[in-house]
Design a protein around this motif. Structure first.
Motif, PDB file in Angstrom:
ATOM      1  N   THR A  13     -21.888-118.740  18.053  1.00  0.00           N
ATOM      2  CA  THR A  13     -22.217-118.264  19.394  1.00  0.00           C
ATOM      3  C   THR A  13     -23.049-116.987  19.281  1.00  0.00           C
ATOM      4  O   THR A  13     -23.236-116.460  18.190  1.00  0.00           O
ATOM      5  N   ILE A 105     -27.373-118.816  22.801  1.00  0.00           N
ATOM      6  CA  ILE A 105     -28.386-119.304  21.871  1.00  0.00           C
ATOM      7  C   ILE A 105     -29.294-120.273  22.637  1.00  0.00           C
ATOM      8  O   ILE A 105     -28.805-121.216  23.254  1.00  0.00           O
ATOM      9  N   GLN A 107     -32.375-123.167  23.133  1.00  0.00           N
ATOM     10  CA  GLN A 107     -32.669-124.438  22.481  1.00  0.00           C
ATOM     11  C   GLN A 107     -33.523-124.223  21.221  1.00  0.00           C
ATOM     12  O   GLN A 107     -33.247-124.799  20.174  1.00  0.00           O
ATOM     13  N   SER A 110     -31.544-122.601  18.461  1.00  0.00           N
ATOM     14  CA  SER A 110     -30.597-123.552  17.873  1.00  0.00           C
ATOM     15  C   SER A 110     -31.292-124.469  16.870  1.00  0.00           C
ATOM     16  O   SER A 110     -30.740-124.779  15.821  1.00  0.00           O
ATOM     17  N   CYS A 126     -24.216-130.828  13.137  1.00  0.00           N
ATOM     18  CA  CYS A 126     -24.388-129.729  14.079  1.00  0.00           C
ATOM     19  C   CYS A 126     -24.646-130.288  15.479  1.00  0.00           C
ATOM     20  O   CYS A 126     -25.397-131.246  15.619  1.00  0.00           O
ATOM     21  N   TYR A 128     -25.583-128.857  19.455  1.00  0.00           N
ATOM     22  CA  TYR A 128     -25.891-127.747  20.357  1.00  0.00           C
ATOM     23  C   TYR A 128     -25.309-128.066  21.723  1.00  0.00           C
ATOM     24  O   TYR A 128     -25.588-129.108  22.299  1.00  0.00           O
ATOM     25  N   GLN A 131     -25.118-123.285  25.057  1.00  0.00           N
ATOM     26  CA  GLN A 131     -25.643-122.097  24.380  1.00  0.00           C
ATOM     27  C   GLN A 131     -24.861-121.714  23.125  1.00  0.00           C
ATOM     28  O   GLN A 131     -24.813-120.549  22.736  1.00  0.00           O
ATOM     29  N   SER A 132     -24.220-122.704  22.496  1.00  0.00           N
ATOM     30  CA  SER A 132     -23.549-122.467  21.215  1.00  0.00           C
ATOM     31  C   SER A 132     -23.752-123.696  20.331  1.00  0.00           C
ATOM     32  O   SER A 132     -24.187-124.745  20.808  1.00  0.00           O
ATOM     33  N   ILE A 133     -23.436-123.546  19.058  1.00  0.00           N
ATOM     34  CA  ILE A 133     -23.610-124.656  18.117  1.00  0.00           C
ATOM     35  C   ILE A 133     -22.266-124.927  17.446  1.00  0.00           C
ATOM     36  O   ILE A 133     -21.627-124.016  16.925  1.00  0.00           O
TER      37      ILE A 133
END
Length: 166
Positions: A13, A105, A107, A110, A126, A128, A131-133
């Motif tokens: 994040t 985060i 696009q 990411s 992973c 996305y 707004q976090s991965i």
């Protein structure tokens, strides 16, 4: 019944600790008020929600105040990458610098982070979202290796790691 084995995961994040920002700004304010070189320069610092405003009568004192602010961020373990400058306003009597505190985060960011992860660990997954991965891998060691890689990398985005699950 099927037994579903969950893979270890963690989240990447980009969130700042508001209290630490308040403390850093407060310490910077106190130093600016007490330092001799800032006397009678009209230098001040303000923080509200997601914006920090620095004001001074000269550009030179403004730069010095920015340095004080950044030092306080570092002392409180807050990444100065959270500061993204919006604009610099100049009038004959004063100079203002506005900083926006960015979080989340994007696009594009990411994609950069995910491609960095994939270069090192092709099997890591992973995703996305919001707004976090979310990163998952078969082994916990792989995730720790990924975290270390991201800490050592020079990504422009300030990142935090959390929600580690085995």
């Amino acid at each position: 019944k099927f037994l579903i084995k969950k893979m270890p995961t963690f989240d990447i994040t980009s969130e700042f600790n508001s209290q630490e920002i308040v403390n850093a700004v407060d310490q910077a304010f106190r130093e600016i008020v007490n330092r001799y070189d800032f006397r009678n320069t009209g230098t001040s610092i303000e923080f509200n929600e997601k914006t920090i405003t620095l004001k001074s009568s000269t550009e030179e004192r403004l730069k010095a105040a920015e340095q004080v602010l950044k030092e306080k961020f570092v002392k409180r373990n807050v990444s100065i990458k959270f500061l993204s400058d919006i604009k610099l306003e100049k009038t004959p009597s004063e100079v203002k610098h506005f900083y926006n505190l960015k979080s989340g985060i994007t696009q594009e960011e990411s994609k950069e982070i995910i491609s960095l992860i994939k270069k090192v660990n092709k099997k890591a997954q992973c995703a996305y979202q919001n707004q976090s991965i979310r990163v998952s891998a078969k082994k916990r060691d792989d995730l720790q290796e990924i975290i270390q890689l991201l800490k050592d990398s020079d990504i422009d985005t300030p990142i935090n790691f959390g929600n580690f699950r085995d």
